[in-house]
Design an enzyme around this catalytic site. Structure first.
Site, PDB file in Angstrom:
ATOM      1  N   GLY A 238       0.766  -1.238   0.000  1.00 45.45           N
ATOM      2  CA  GLY A 238       0.000   0.000   0.000  1.00 45.45           C
ATOM      3  C   GLY A 238       0.799   1.291   0.000  1.00 45.45           C
ATOM      4  N   GLU A 272       4.198  -6.262   1.771  1.00 39.35           N
ATOM      5  CA  GLU A 272       3.755  -6.742   0.462  1.00 39.35           C
ATOM      6  C   GLU A 272       3.602  -5.602  -0.545  1.00 39.35           C
ATOM      7  OE1 GLU A 272      -0.024  -8.522   1.363  1.00 39.35           O
ATOM      8  OE2 GLU A 272       0.834 -10.155   2.534  1.00 39.35           O
ATOM      9  N   GLY A 274       3.582  -3.518  -3.952  1.00 40.20           N
ATOM     10  CA  GLY A 274       3.505  -3.771  -5.390  1.00 40.20           C
ATOM     11  C   GLY A 274       3.794  -2.481  -6.133  1.00 40.20           C
ATOM     12  N   CYS A 342     -15.048   2.376 -27.934  1.00 38.68           N
ATOM     13  CA  CYS A 342     -16.365   3.009 -28.022  1.00 38.68           C
ATOM     14  C   CYS A 342     -17.025   3.134 -26.662  1.00 38.68           C
ATOM     15  CB  CYS A 342     -17.241   2.224 -28.981  1.00 38.68           C
ATOM     16  SG  CYS A 342     -16.446   2.102 -30.572  1.00 38.68           S
ATOM     17  N   GLU A 343     -16.451   3.947 -25.812  1.00 40.80           N
ATOM     18  CA  GLU A 343     -16.979   4.251 -24.473  1.00 40.80           C
ATOM     19  C   GLU A 343     -16.545   5.674 -24.151  1.00 40.80           C
ATOM     20  OE1 GLU A 343     -18.037   1.946 -21.813  1.00 40.80           O
ATOM     21  OE2 GLU A 343     -17.690   0.057 -22.871  1.00 40.80           O
TER      22      GLU A 343
HETATM   23  N1  LLP Z   1      -1.242  -7.212  -0.526  1.00 40.71           N
HETATM   24  C1  LLP Z   1      -2.540  -7.427  -0.739  1.00 40.71           C
HETATM   25  C2  LLP Z   1      -3.240  -8.443   0.041  1.00 40.71           C
HETATM   26  C3  LLP Z   1      -3.226  -6.675  -1.711  1.00 40.71           C
HETATM   27  O1  LLP Z   1      -4.511  -6.870  -1.928  1.00 40.71           O
HETATM   28  C4  LLP Z   1      -2.519  -5.696  -2.463  1.00 40.71           C
HETATM   29  C5  LLP Z   1      -3.177  -4.900  -3.494  1.00 40.71           C
HETATM   30  C6  LLP Z   1      -1.144  -5.532  -2.217  1.00 40.71           C
HETATM   31  C7  LLP Z   1      -0.536  -6.302  -1.226  1.00 40.71           C
HETATM   32  C8  LLP Z   1      -0.297  -4.548  -2.968  1.00 40.71           C
HETATM   33  O2  LLP Z   1      -0.712  -3.232  -2.795  1.00 40.71           O
HETATM   34  P1  LLP Z   1       0.213  -2.032  -3.350  1.00 40.71           P
HETATM   35  O3  LLP Z   1       1.486  -2.055  -2.569  1.00 40.71           O
HETATM   36  O4  LLP Z   1       0.439  -2.264  -4.799  1.00 40.71           O
HETATM   37  O5  LLP Z   1      -0.587  -0.810  -3.086  1.00 40.71           O
HETATM   38  N2  LLP Z   1      -5.659  -1.792  -9.351  1.00 40.71           N
HETATM   39  C9  LLP Z   1      -5.543  -0.786  -8.318  1.00 40.71           C
HETATM   40  C10 LLP Z   1      -4.797  -1.290  -7.098  1.00 40.71           C
HETATM   41  C11 LLP Z   1      -5.396  -2.540  -6.483  1.00 40.71           C
HETATM   42  C12 LLP Z   1      -4.635  -3.050  -5.303  1.00 40.71           C
HETATM   43  C13 LLP Z   1      -5.147  -4.380  -4.862  1.00 40.71           C
HETATM   44  N3  LLP Z   1      -4.434  -4.980  -3.791  1.00 40.71           N
HETATM   45  C14 LLP Z   1      -4.899   0.455  -8.920  1.00 40.71           C
HETATM   46  O6  LLP Z   1      -4.583   0.447 -10.103  1.00 40.71           O
HETATM   47  O7  LLP Z   1      -4.748   1.471  -8.257  1.00 40.71           O
END
Ligand code: LLP
Length: 413
Positions: A238, A272, A274, A342-343
Site C-alpha cells: 500500500g 507486500e 507492489g 467506443c466508451e
Molecule cells: N497485498 C494485498 C493483500 C493486496 O490486496 C494488495 C493490493 C497488495 C498487497 C499490494 O498493494 P500495493 O502495494 O500495490 O498498493 N488496481 C488498483 C490497485 C489494487 C490493489 C489491490 N491490492 C490500482 O490500479 O490502483
C-alpha cells in the site's frame, strides 16, 4: 533517474522512447530494470534494523521478466491465484518464498499450493481455514497459516482500493479474530506462523499504517495470553507513489515506526509492496492518430485506450502524459487524451496541455503497476508488447499479441 528527459528527448535508462516506439510499435509498455531494483532496495534498506521479508505483490506487474529481476534480489512474493504462483516459479522463484492472499482461494488452488510447500497462507475467513485444514489433513501435510485481520482503519485512499474497513470483504473482522485463531489452534494440520493485514493501496500517509500496527499488536497481546504465538507479522502493501503532486511516501518514517513498535516483540516483519516497486518503473507509449479541435473541446486521439490502461477510466486515476520529444515549433493546446474504444470512459487523461501533432509519440507515465496486468482485449484489441530496459539493452518481456493470438481460443459455429 531511470526515466528522464535528455536534451528534450525522453529516455528509459539509455534508450530513447522515440526509437523504441519506432522499432517495437505502439501502444507499448516499457519498464526500467534499474528503477525496479532501486525501489526494492530502498524498502530493504529502510527496514534493515529489523528481520524482514519483502513480498512483492505480483498483481501489480506480473510479467515474468519483472518477477525474475526481483527473484535475483532475493524477494519473496505475495500472490492471489495459482496462476500467480506459476508465474513466480517460471520466473525462477521458490515456492517457499510465496505467501498466498485472497478471499476466494479454491480447493484446487489450496491443494496445489500445499503440495508445493509455500511459505504461508494468508487466510481470510473461518470457512477458508476449515477448507485448508481438511485438505492439509488429507494430504498428510501441515499448512503454515496467518490470519488476515481487518483492523477497521481508514486508509484514506480511493474507495475501490481501500481494504481495511469493516465494510470491505477482506480479512476477518475485529470481533472474530480470537475465535478464528483458537479454531486454527485446534487443527493438527495447521501451524499458526503469523498474523497479517493489508489496509489499502496508494496510501500517502504513514498514520493509517501506525493505526493498523497498533491494532495488530493489541490482538497479538491478547492471543499470547491464550498461548498463541507468532513468528511473523505481515503488514501488507500500500505504500503510495507520486503520480502527480502527492507527497513522497515517508518510507523511512514508516520503517522507523515498524522497528520501534514491532522490534521489542522479536517478530519477523513482512511487507507486500507492489505499486511502490513497479508504478514509476514503467510507462506506456502511444502514437497520436488524430487531433480533433472544436470550440468546446479538443481531443487528442491516440492508439492506446482503456483496454490497455484502465486506471483512468476505472478510478479516475491521474497519470502524467508527456510528448516524448519536446518541440517549441508545435503549438500547444488543451486536450482530452482519448483512445479508439467506443466508451466515453475511454480516456487516458483530461484537460492536458500538450504541444503535439499527428504521428507524435506520447508517454503515459507511472504505468508500471496495474497497467498491463489489468489490460483486456475489449474491442478486439491486441495487448501491447512489454519491454524491460537494462542500460542500453532491450529485453522483449512479452511480444505484442497478434489477432491470431486473440482469436485462437474461439470457435465459430
Ligand atoms: N497485498 C494485498 C493483500 C493486496 O490486496 C494488495 C493490493 C497488495 C498487497 C499490494 O498493494 P500495493 O502495494 O500495490 O498498493 N488496481 C488498483 C490497485 C489494487 C490493489 C489491490 N491490492 C490500482 O490500479 O490502483
Amino acid at each position: 533517474m531511470s526515466i528522464e528527459y535528455r536534451n528534450d528527448h525522453l529516455f528509459v535508462e539509455d534508450l530513447s522512447c522515440q526509437d523504441l516506439a519506432k522499432k517495437y510499435g505502439t501502444p507499448l509498455y516499457v519498464y526500467s530494470r534499474a528503477h525496479l531494483e532501486r525501489q526494492w532496495q530502498a524498502i530493504d534498506q529502510a527496514l534493515a534494523a529489523i528481520d524482514h521479508k519483502i513480498c512483492y505483490a505480483v498483481k501489480a506487474n506480473s510479467n515474468l521478466a519483472v518477477l525474475s529481476v526481483l527473484v535475483k534480489l532475493g524477494s519473496y512474493f505475495d500472490v492471489v491465484s495459482i496462476g500467480e504462483i506459476e508465474r513466480v516459479l517460471r520466473a525462477g522463484g521458490r515456492a517457499d518464498r510465496i505467501v498466498f492472499s485472497g478471499v476466494g482461494k479454491t480447493t484446487a488452488e489450496l491443494n496445489a499450493a500445499l503440495k508445493l510447500g509455500i511459505h504461508c497462507f494468508n487466510v481470510e475467513s473461518a470457512a477458508e481455514l476449515e477448507r485448508l485444514a481438511a485438505i492439509a489433513a488429507t494430504l498428510g501435510l501441515i499448512a503454515p497459516v496467518s490470519v488476515r485481520v481487518n483492523p477497521d482503519v481508514d486508509a484514506k485512499t480511493h474507495p475501490y482500493i481501500s481494504t481495511g474497513l469493516k465494510d470491505n470483504k477482506f480479512g476477518i473482522i475485529w470481533d472474530e479474530i480470537e475465535s478464528v485463531y483458537q479454531q486454527a489452534a485446534q487443527h493438527e494440520s495447521l501451524k499458526i506462523v503469523g498474523i497479517d493485514c493489508h489496509i489499502g493501496s496508494q496510501l500517502t500517509e504513514v498514520s493509517p499504517f501506525n493505526d493498523a500496527i497498533d491494532k495488530l499488536l493489541e490482538v497479538i497481546g491478547r492471543l499470547s495470553k491464550q498461548g498463541i504465538s507468532f513468528q511473523h507479522i505481515d503488514l501488507g502493501g500500500g505504500f503510495g507513489v507520486t503520480y502527480r503532486d502527492e507527497p513522497t511516501f515517508d518510507l523511512q518514517g514508516y520503517a522507523d515506526a515498524v522497528v520501534e513498535k514491532i522490534g521489542p516483540l522479536g517478530l519477523s516483519v513482512m511487507v507486500e509492496p507492489g505499486r511502490y516497486i513497479a508504478a514509476n518503473a514503467g510507462l506506456m507509449l502511444v502514437e497520436v492518430q488524430y487531433l480533433k479541435h472544436s470550440e468546446h473541446k479538443n481531443f487528442c486521439i491516440v492508439d492506446g485506450s482503456m483496454s490497455e490502461l484502465i486506471r483512468p477510466a476505472l478510478y479516475s486515476a491521474w497519470q502524467r502524459i508527456d510528448a516524448v520529444e519536446l518541440s517549441s515549433d508545435t503549438p500547444s493546446d488543451v486536450y482530452d487524451v482519448v483512445g479508439p474504444v467506443c466508451e466515453s470512459s475511454d480516456f487516458l487523461g483530461k484537460d492536458r496541455t500538450l504541444a503535439v501533432k499527428q504521428g507524435d509519440i506520447l508517454a503515459v507515465q507511472s504505468s508500471g503497476a496495474y497497467g498491463f496486468g489489468m489490460a483486456s482485449n475489449y474491442n478486439t484489441r491486441c495487448r501491447p508488447a512489454e519491454l524491460l530496459i537494462d542500460g542500453d539493452k532491450v529485453h522483449v518481456a512479452r511480444r505484442r499479441e497478434s489477432l491470431d493470438d486473440v482469436l485462437a481460443l474461439e470457435a465459430p459455429l
